[in-house]
Design an enzyme around this catalytic site. Structure first.
Site, mmCIF file in Angstrom:
data_model
loop_
_atom_site.group_PDB
_atom_site.id
_atom_site.type_symbol
_atom_site.label_atom_id
_atom_site.label_comp_id
_atom_site.label_asym_id
_atom_site.label_seq_id
_atom_site.Cartn_x
_atom_site.Cartn_y
_atom_site.Cartn_z
ATOM 1 N N SER A 49 0.799 -1.226 0.000
ATOM 2 C CA SER A 49 0.000 0.000 0.000
ATOM 3 C C SER A 49 0.829 1.272 0.000
ATOM 4 O O SER A 49 0.297 2.359 -0.209
ATOM 5 C CB SER A 49 -0.928 0.024 1.222
ATOM 6 O OG SER A 49 -0.148 -0.006 2.395
ATOM 7 N N SER A 50 2.112 1.156 0.270
ATOM 8 C CA SER A 50 2.942 2.367 0.252
ATOM 9 C C SER A 50 4.396 1.990 0.009
ATOM 10 O O SER A 50 4.747 0.808 -0.038
ATOM 11 C CB SER A 50 2.800 3.161 1.561
ATOM 12 O OG SER A 50 3.285 2.415 2.649
ATOM 13 N N ALA A 112 -1.270 -8.906 8.379
ATOM 14 C CA ALA A 112 -0.634 -9.957 7.567
ATOM 15 C C ALA A 112 0.047 -11.017 8.430
ATOM 16 O O ALA A 112 0.286 -12.134 7.972
ATOM 17 C CB ALA A 112 0.397 -9.336 6.624
ATOM 18 N N ALA A 140 6.814 -3.474 6.535
ATOM 19 C CA ALA A 140 7.608 -2.772 7.546
ATOM 20 C C ALA A 140 6.671 -2.473 8.699
ATOM 21 O O ALA A 140 5.643 -1.831 8.513
ATOM 22 C CB ALA A 140 8.182 -1.481 6.981
ATOM 23 N N TYR A 225 17.865 -3.414 3.327
ATOM 24 C CA TYR A 225 18.749 -2.273 3.080
ATOM 25 C C TYR A 225 20.104 -2.638 3.641
ATOM 26 O O TYR A 225 20.218 -3.059 4.785
ATOM 27 C CB TYR A 225 18.211 -1.002 3.768
ATOM 28 C CG TYR A 225 19.110 0.183 3.534
ATOM 29 C CD1 TYR A 225 19.165 0.787 2.280
ATOM 30 C CD2 TYR A 225 19.938 0.674 4.534
ATOM 31 C CE1 TYR A 225 20.023 1.855 2.032
ATOM 32 C CE2 TYR A 225 20.787 1.746 4.305
ATOM 33 C CZ TYR A 225 20.821 2.326 3.051
ATOM 34 O OH TYR A 225 21.677 3.383 2.810
ATOM 35 N N TYR A 235 22.190 1.040 10.953
ATOM 36 C CA TYR A 235 21.321 0.092 10.246
ATOM 37 C C TYR A 235 21.889 -1.332 10.280
ATOM 38 O O TYR A 235 21.445 -2.146 11.074
ATOM 39 C CB TYR A 235 21.071 0.566 8.800
ATOM 40 C CG TYR A 235 19.820 -0.060 8.220
ATOM 41 C CD1 TYR A 235 18.616 0.643 8.156
ATOM 42 C CD2 TYR A 235 19.812 -1.391 7.793
ATOM 43 C CE1 TYR A 235 17.459 0.049 7.661
ATOM 44 C CE2 TYR A 235 18.666 -1.992 7.305
ATOM 45 C CZ TYR A 235 17.498 -1.270 7.234
ATOM 46 O OH TYR A 235 16.359 -1.863 6.762
ATOM 47 N N LYS A 244 17.326 -8.090 9.543
ATOM 48 C CA LYS A 244 17.533 -8.317 8.105
ATOM 49 C C LYS A 244 18.482 -9.502 7.879
ATOM 50 O O LYS A 244 18.376 -10.205 6.879
ATOM 51 C CB LYS A 244 18.088 -7.048 7.442
ATOM 52 C CG LYS A 244 17.093 -5.884 7.446
ATOM 53 C CD LYS A 244 15.850 -6.166 6.594
ATOM 54 C CE LYS A 244 14.956 -4.958 6.445
ATOM 55 N NZ LYS A 244 13.710 -5.245 5.721
ATOM 56 N N THR A 276 10.095 6.978 3.242
ATOM 57 C CA THR A 276 8.821 6.262 3.356
ATOM 58 C C THR A 276 8.321 6.457 4.784
ATOM 59 O O THR A 276 9.041 6.954 5.655
ATOM 60 C CB THR A 276 8.948 4.744 3.103
ATOM 61 O OG1 THR A 276 9.800 4.192 4.105
ATOM 62 C CG2 THR A 276 9.490 4.430 1.721
HETATM 63 P P1 NAI Z 1 6.283 1.523 4.149
HETATM 64 O O1 NAI Z 1 6.031 1.972 5.543
HETATM 65 O O2 NAI Z 1 6.085 2.521 3.065
HETATM 66 O O3 NAI Z 1 5.366 0.248 3.805
HETATM 67 C C1 NAI Z 1 5.139 -0.765 4.738
HETATM 68 C C2 NAI Z 1 3.998 -1.629 4.284
HETATM 69 O O4 NAI Z 1 3.771 -2.660 5.259
HETATM 70 C C3 NAI Z 1 2.657 -0.884 4.137
HETATM 71 O O5 NAI Z 1 1.971 -1.384 2.999
HETATM 72 C C4 NAI Z 1 1.886 -1.295 5.401
HETATM 73 O O6 NAI Z 1 0.479 -1.252 5.260
HETATM 74 C C5 NAI Z 1 2.383 -2.724 5.538
HETATM 75 N N1 NAI Z 1 2.182 -3.275 6.881
HETATM 76 C C6 NAI Z 1 2.734 -2.879 8.052
HETATM 77 N N2 NAI Z 1 2.293 -3.682 9.054
HETATM 78 C C7 NAI Z 1 1.452 -4.587 8.508
HETATM 79 C C8 NAI Z 1 0.686 -5.665 9.016
HETATM 80 N N3 NAI Z 1 0.723 -6.009 10.302
HETATM 81 N N4 NAI Z 1 -0.088 -6.360 8.153
HETATM 82 C C9 NAI Z 1 -0.140 -6.035 6.835
HETATM 83 N N5 NAI Z 1 0.595 -5.042 6.295
HETATM 84 C C10 NAI Z 1 1.371 -4.326 7.124
HETATM 85 O O7 NAI Z 1 7.756 0.915 4.155
HETATM 86 P P2 NAI Z 1 8.941 0.742 3.087
HETATM 87 O O8 NAI Z 1 10.024 1.668 3.460
HETATM 88 O O9 NAI Z 1 8.440 0.694 1.713
HETATM 89 O O10 NAI Z 1 9.478 -0.704 3.496
HETATM 90 C C11 NAI Z 1 9.182 -1.887 2.798
HETATM 91 C C12 NAI Z 1 10.404 -2.781 2.815
HETATM 92 O O11 NAI Z 1 11.458 -2.143 2.083
HETATM 93 C C13 NAI Z 1 10.936 -3.062 4.226
HETATM 94 O O12 NAI Z 1 11.387 -4.382 4.304
HETATM 95 C C14 NAI Z 1 12.129 -2.116 4.302
HETATM 96 O O13 NAI Z 1 13.101 -2.561 5.215
HETATM 97 C C15 NAI Z 1 12.642 -2.171 2.873
HETATM 98 N N6 NAI Z 1 13.537 -1.087 2.488
HETATM 99 C C16 NAI Z 1 13.180 0.228 2.641
HETATM 100 C C17 NAI Z 1 14.071 1.222 2.311
HETATM 101 C C18 NAI Z 1 13.736 2.675 2.474
HETATM 102 O O14 NAI Z 1 14.647 3.508 2.359
HETATM 103 N N7 NAI Z 1 12.484 3.014 2.724
HETATM 104 C C19 NAI Z 1 15.413 0.909 1.777
HETATM 105 C C20 NAI Z 1 15.641 -0.488 1.576
HETATM 106 C C21 NAI Z 1 14.740 -1.449 1.951
#
Ligand code: NAI
Length: 398
Positions: A49-50, A112, A140, A225, A235, A244, A276
């Site tokens: 969703s994001s 989830a 996340a 990451y 991190y 991770k 994010t």
């Molecule tokens: P985000 O906060 O934008 O998205 C997190 C997602 O998880 C959302 O869709 C949210 O609804 C969902 N979520 C959270 N708890 C939930 C639950 N209990 N049940 C169902 N859905 C749930 O986060 P982002 O940053 O996009 O992170 C996604 C992945 O990417 C993570 O594993 C993060 O470590 C990784 N990542 C992020 C980076 C960054 O700079 N933002 C860099 C590299 C990796």
């Protein structure tokens, strides 16, 4: 209702639905212009969703015509003042655009981590899809209840061994302030692994496999990451890094099983640092991000989340331009990791202070991106216009 951003402790407590629509629409337009590529027919996205999950969904749906099921934890608008979460509106408008494009999609909103949600999703896949070709794990969260024993674990963003000092961004004042990342206890490290490690990813794959819902050649990818020495203390060498590491160990187990049983693969992909909802919470990380934005924008290598994920799926997961490191991870973060970028980032990290932050970092661009993920700062959205929340609230997710 006139909606303006209200930010408290770097959390945007109001979001703008029309701006969220614009955010989704721009990502879709990027993919449409970039062109189609061959990818999976049916994909399940956990956390779509994001951030990177939404960008993955958009790249797959609009880049390959993939049928997508998304599981996310979001809140709709309520009453006259609660605007809902950005992810809720992202889901709503993803569906609207996907419907217009004749794509197939389904959203599940809820936890989830729970068995209940997994069973709902499995039921749907069984009835509507037969089998899936891809599972993207992009969740996340700061909390997880283990469905096997009902115990709730909290993840913490802390260092290990010794505290780390740096700056955090004060979004309201476009400035920085000193921040200390505290040292985690053993219990906090273990809890963070429970939430952000690979246990839940493995449960999803195991349950789908046991139910015979994985297609031949099935692939699954989870995002991590890695960063550089500049971010290691906060991190990779901190609590989140331990989680991770567990995710990577899980990938190795899953990869072996999936390869043997389905001729597919389970992979870890290291993504670039972006703003994010999740990353803004990591202490000190936003200042690194603001400097990275400055350096990469000057070098013209900066990528948004959708640019990164589109390239990842087209060139790497389903393409023949994989960048793989010695540990088998896919590395779409290659541009962030370029030596000259990191040398410059490290130099600026040492120099940054309250006086020069607006000149030597892209703090403004970083904050604008933060506002955009909450639906603000789009020049073509009229933020003085009345938003009919009652009408929007009637839009339902399929
Ligand atoms: P985000 O906060 O934008 O998205 C997190 C997602 O998880 C959302 O869709 C949210 O609804 C969902 N979520 C959270 N708890 C939930 C639950 N209990 N049940 C169902 N859905 C749930 O986060 P982002 O940053 O996009 O992170 C996604 C992945 O990417 C993570 O594993 C993060 O470590 C990784 N990542 C992020 C980076 C960054 O700079 N933002 C860099 C590299 C990796």
């Amino acid at each position: 209702m006139i909606i303006k951003p209200v930010i408290k402790n770097n959390i945007c407590i109001r979001v703008h639905p029309i701006g969220c629509r614009e955010n989704v629409s721009r990502q879709i337009e990027y993919v449409k212009e970039a062109g189609t590529f061959k990818g999976p027919e049916k994909a399940l996205i956990i956390g779509g969703s994001s951030g990177y999950g939404l960008a993955s969904r958009i790249a797959l749906a609009f880049g390959c015509g993939t049928r997508t099921v998304n599981v996310s934890f979001e809140v709709p608008a309520k009453g006259s003042s609660k605007t809902g979460t950005a992810g809720w509106w992202n889901n709503i408008f993803f569906q609207q655009y996907a419907q217009e494009a004749g794509l197939d999609f389904k959203d599940f909103v809820g936890d989830a981590f729970s068995f209940e949600m997994k069973e709902h999703v499995l039921d749907y896949i069984r009835k509507e899809y037969g089998k899936i070709d891809l599972l993207v794990y992009s969740l996340a969260s700061n909390r997880r209840t283990d469905p096997r024993n009902g115990v709730t674990y909290n993840s913490v963003l802390k260092s290990i061994g010794q505290e780390v000092r740096g700056y955090s961004i004060d979004i309201n004042n476009i400035t920085i302030k000193e921040e200390v990342m505290e040292v985690a206890t053993e219990e906090e490290i273990a809890s963070t692994i429970k939430v952000m490690g690979g246990e839940d990813w493995q449960m999803w794959v195991d349950m789908l496999k046991e139910a015979d819902l994985l297609a031949e050649g099935f692939k699954t990818v989870a995002y991590t990451y890695l960063g550089s020495p500049a971010t290691y203390p906060i991190y990779k060498d901190g609590t989140i890094g331990q989680a991770k590491k567990h995710l990577e160990q899980t990938a190795a187990i899953l990869n072996k099983e999936i390869k043997e049983e389905l001729g597919g693969e389970a992979l870890i992909s290291s993504s670039k640092a972006i703003v994010t909802k999740a990353s803004i919470y990591i202490p000190i990380f936003p200042v690194y991000g603001a400097i990275l934005y400055k350096v990469m924008k000057e070098k013209k290598t900066h990528e948004t989340e959708v640019e990164q994920k589109y390239r990842f799926f087209r060139d790497m997961l389903y393409g023949n331009k994989r960048i793989v490191d010695a540990d088998g991870r896919l590395r779409p973060d290659n541009l962030e990791m370029e030596a000259d970028v990191q040398v410059q980032v490290e130099k600026l990290l040492k120099e940054v202070n309250q006086e020069n932050v607006r000149e030597i970092t892209d703090i403004k661009g970083f904050i604008v991106d933060f506002l955009k993920i909450n639906g603000f700062e789009f020049e073509n959205v009229d933020y003085d216009a009345d938003v009919d929340m009652a009408e929007l609230a009637e839009m339902e997710l399929k």
